[in-house]
Design an enzyme around this catalytic site. Structure first.
Site, PDB file in Angstrom:
ATOM      1  CD  GLU A   1      74.672  -9.435  45.046  1.00  0.00           C
ATOM      2  OE1 GLU A   1      74.538  -8.967  43.909  1.00  0.00           O
ATOM      3  OE2 GLU A   1      73.732  -9.499  45.867  1.00  0.00           O
TER       4      GLU A   1
ATOM      5  CB  ALA B   1      82.354  -6.634  40.988  1.00  0.00           C
TER       6      ALA B   1
ATOM      7  N   GLY C   1      93.307  -6.217  35.970  1.00  0.00           N
ATOM      8  CA  GLY C   1      92.537  -7.370  36.450  1.00  0.00           C
ATOM      9  C   GLY C   1      91.035  -7.208  36.268  1.00  0.00           C
TER      10      GLY C   1
ATOM     11  CG  ASP D   1      80.540 -10.463  31.404  1.00  0.00           C
ATOM     12  OD1 ASP D   1      80.807 -11.599  31.037  1.00  0.00           O
ATOM     13  OD2 ASP D   1      81.211  -9.769  32.182  1.00  0.00           O
TER      14      ASP D   1
ATOM     15  CE  LYS E   1      74.600  -4.644  18.249  1.00  0.00           C
ATOM     16  NZ  LYS E   1      73.648  -4.998  17.233  1.00  0.00           N
TER      17      LYS E   1
HETATM   18  N1  LIG Z   1      88.112  -9.674  37.998  1.00  0.00           N
HETATM   19  C1  LIG Z   1      86.890  -9.146  38.198  1.00  0.00           C
HETATM   20  O1  LIG Z   1      86.700  -7.938  38.334  1.00  0.00           O
HETATM   21  C2  LIG Z   1      85.703 -10.061  38.275  1.00  0.00           C
HETATM   22  C3  LIG Z   1      84.448  -9.531  38.655  1.00  0.00           C
HETATM   23  C4  LIG Z   1      83.332 -10.401  38.769  1.00  0.00           C
HETATM   24  C5  LIG Z   1      83.507 -11.752  38.464  1.00  0.00           C
HETATM   25  N2  LIG Z   1      84.742 -12.224  38.057  1.00  0.00           N
HETATM   26  C6  LIG Z   1      84.861 -13.649  37.739  1.00  0.00           C
HETATM   27  O2  LIG Z   1      85.750 -14.279  38.649  1.00  0.00           O
HETATM   28  C7  LIG Z   1      86.400 -15.373  37.986  1.00  0.00           C
HETATM   29  C8  LIG Z   1      87.888 -15.303  38.272  1.00  0.00           C
HETATM   30  O3  LIG Z   1      88.439 -14.142  37.693  1.00  0.00           O
HETATM   31  P1  LIG Z   1      90.011 -13.899  37.816  1.00  0.00           P
HETATM   32  O4  LIG Z   1      90.250 -12.541  37.314  1.00  0.00           O
HETATM   33  O5  LIG Z   1      90.456 -14.262  39.200  1.00  0.00           O
HETATM   34  O6  LIG Z   1      90.594 -15.012  36.776  1.00  0.00           O
HETATM   35  P2  LIG Z   1      92.050 -15.672  36.744  1.00  0.00           P
HETATM   36  O7  LIG Z   1      93.028 -14.829  37.486  1.00  0.00           O
HETATM   37  O8  LIG Z   1      92.327 -16.030  35.333  1.00  0.00           O
HETATM   38  O9  LIG Z   1      91.890 -17.019  37.576  1.00  0.00           O
HETATM   39  C9  LIG Z   1      91.237 -18.125  37.085  1.00  0.00           C
HETATM   40  C10 LIG Z   1      91.601 -19.330  37.946  1.00  0.00           C
HETATM   41  O10 LIG Z   1      90.742 -20.397  37.537  1.00  0.00           O
HETATM   42  C11 LIG Z   1      91.528 -21.590  37.535  1.00  0.00           C
HETATM   43  N3  LIG Z   1      90.860 -22.586  36.691  1.00  0.00           N
HETATM   44  C12 LIG Z   1      90.706 -22.612  35.355  1.00  0.00           C
HETATM   45  N4  LIG Z   1      90.033 -23.740  34.987  1.00  0.00           N
HETATM   46  C13 LIG Z   1      89.734 -24.391  36.127  1.00  0.00           C
HETATM   47  C14 LIG Z   1      89.039 -25.590  36.426  1.00  0.00           C
HETATM   48  N5  LIG Z   1      88.503 -26.345  35.460  1.00  0.00           N
HETATM   49  N6  LIG Z   1      88.908 -25.972  37.723  1.00  0.00           N
HETATM   50  C15 LIG Z   1      89.436 -25.210  38.719  1.00  0.00           C
HETATM   51  N7  LIG Z   1      90.113 -24.071  38.499  1.00  0.00           N
HETATM   52  C16 LIG Z   1      90.264 -23.669  37.225  1.00  0.00           C
HETATM   53  C17 LIG Z   1      92.889 -21.141  37.026  1.00  0.00           C
HETATM   54  O11 LIG Z   1      93.821 -22.132  37.348  1.00  0.00           O
HETATM   55  P3  LIG Z   1      95.363 -22.119  36.860  1.00  0.00           P
HETATM   56  O12 LIG Z   1      96.034 -21.333  37.934  1.00  0.00           O
HETATM   57  O13 LIG Z   1      95.739 -23.551  36.834  1.00  0.00           O
HETATM   58  O14 LIG Z   1      95.377 -21.472  35.516  1.00  0.00           O
HETATM   59  C18 LIG Z   1      93.036 -19.829  37.805  1.00  0.00           C
HETATM   60  O15 LIG Z   1      93.539 -20.116  39.100  1.00  0.00           O
HETATM   61  C19 LIG Z   1      86.067 -15.258  36.498  1.00  0.00           C
HETATM   62  O16 LIG Z   1      85.137 -16.259  36.153  1.00  0.00           O
HETATM   63  C20 LIG Z   1      85.400 -13.897  36.364  1.00  0.00           C
HETATM   64  O17 LIG Z   1      84.302 -13.952  35.481  1.00  0.00           O
HETATM   65  C21 LIG Z   1      85.828 -11.417  37.991  1.00  0.00           C
END
Ligand SMILES: NC(=O)c1ccc[n+]([C@@H]2O[C@H](COP(=O)([O-])OP(=O)(O)OC[C@H]3O[C@@H](n4cnc5c(N)ncnc54)[C@H](OP(=O)(O)O)[C@@H]3O)[C@@H](O)[C@H]2O)c1
Length: 340
Positions: free
Chosen positions: A149, A154, A207, A221, A225
């Site tokens: 979802e 989000a 963030g 996403d 574009k």
């Molecule tokens: N922020 C938003 O508003 C939002 C909204 C919807 C969806 N998302 C999605 O949610 C996800 C996380 O976003 P975030 O802002 O939390 O990113 P983030 O703070 O950069 O966190 C990413 C995490 O993924 C870990 N990671 C990277 N490669 C990995 C692997 N191969 N196996 C396991 N863990 C791994 C990193 O580990 P390390 O600590 O070792 O670097 C880090 O802990 C993203 O894919 C994003 O598209 C975010």
């Protein structure tokens, strides 16, 4: 009750911003889940890009709190790769949850492995669904056990609403809107007078962006574009951020031209059965798309039943807390399935 599952193991990939906020909610709510649903949540593993923690019987709350607080004083082990994580998964029951809040594009095989063995998966990781179409299709058979979802809007209930409409016999004709909270935020900051580079840096600080903001600005996403020139693709993420000010004057000019006609800029997507169009458009500032503020998304769903008046879903489409809450809501759906 004999045969009824009384515990649920989780392996959590990616305790980053969203992941840590999810773990915080989990620690707060797990007692309530146990008392309401009779299911004990066991976090058996937490996996980062190069290391992991694992305990078949569950990591302690103390250990999970240390992960949340980035306390490195933990017994992290090195991850030799995805195959190793698969081996760990064999130590926990098949009816478990693989929860992916990482930003990795390498987790598809692991997720499919979990789903094929009869388990559940929850992802906020958009990269799992926007890579190759062949990869995306691998998830199709698992509509009852795969939850994603938060990959659209989000914490907004977009996927579940569309699914409910289709499953209740409605026919979707067109979905139009602004699906990227990050781009929504950037263009509403521009309106307030911020330069493009300042808006991108602020979105990263809050963030809202992916770890590399070009993943948002590429439009990937929303089906692509790009909002930056081709040559900037070759830069590292840090180089890009230090040079993004080169785009300021172009966006300033385009916005002031639009404002002269009482219009503003929005990154708009239109999806129908036959086409997907995504582009930066000049839209009326007083319209439902033009009046969006900050990271808000708007999703207008026109269907056979909602023809004259579309169904409209509107609200924050990015943000750590709302995304983490959406991931938790997906976990709750699994718990309800197990209790049904
Ligand atoms: N922020 C938003 O508003 C939002 C909204 C919807 C969806 N998302 C999605 O949610 C996800 C996380 O976003 P975030 O802002 O939390 O990113 P983030 O703070 O950069 O966190 C990413 C995490 O993924 C870990 N990671 C990277 N490669 C990995 C692997 N191969 N196996 C396991 N863990 C791994 C990193 O580990 P390390 O600590 O070792 O670097 C880090 O802990 C993203 O894919 C994003 O598209 C975010």
């Amino acid at each position: 009750m004999p045969g009824v599952q009384s515990s649920l193991n989780i392996i959590h990939l990616g305790p980053g911003n969203v992941g840590k906020a999810f773990l915080r909610i989990l620690l707060e709510q797990k007692k309530l889940i146990q008392s309401v649903f009779g299911i004990k949540i066991i976090v058996s593993g937490i996996v980062r890009s190069d290391k992991y923690l694992f305990s078949r019987d569950g990591l302690s709350d103390k250990e999970i709190k240390k992960v949340i607080n980035k306390d490195e004083n933990l017994r992290w082990l090195n991850t030799p790769g995805q195959t190793h994580i698969k081996q760990l998964m064999r130590f926990i029951p098949k009816k478990s949850v693989l929860l992916d809040t990482s930003a990795s594009d390498k987790t598809v095989d692991l997720l499919i492995y979990q789903l094929e063995r009869g388990g559940f998966a929850v992802v906020s990781n958009k990269k799992t669904l926007i890579s190759e179409l062949s990869d995306r299709k691998k998830f199709n058979p698992f509509q009852q056990s795969f939850f994603y979802e938060t990959t659209v809007g989000a914490g907004l209930p977009v996927i579940s609403t569309v699914k409910d409409m289709i499953e209740s016999g409605d026919k979707i004709e067109e979905i139009e809107g602004c699906f990227s909270g990050t781009l929504g935020f950037i263009f509403s900051e521009l309106e307030k007078g911020s330069p493009f580079s300042g808006a991108v840096l602020a979105a990263k600080e809050l963030g809202y962006t992916e770890p590399d903001p070009r993943d948002d600005l590429s439009g990937i996403d929303v089906a692509r574009k790009a909002l930056y020139p081709e040559e900037m693709k070759r830069l590292s993420a840090d180089e890009f951020l230090s040079q993004v000010h080169r785009l300021d004057s172009g966006y300033k000019k385009r916005l002031s031209n639009a404002l002269r006609e009482r219009k503003t800029l929005r990154y708009v997507a239109v999806v129908t059965k036959n086409k997907t169009e995504v582009s930066l458009k000049e839209v009326q500032i007083s319209g439902d798309i033009g009046s969006l503020k900050g990271p808000d998304n708007i999703i207008k769903i026109r269907s056979e039943r909602y023809k004259a008046n579309p169904m409209i879903i509107k609200g924050p489409g990015a943000g750590i807390e709302v995304t983490a809450a959406g991931v938790f809501a997906d976990l709750l759906k699994i718990i309800r399935i197990l209790r049904a």
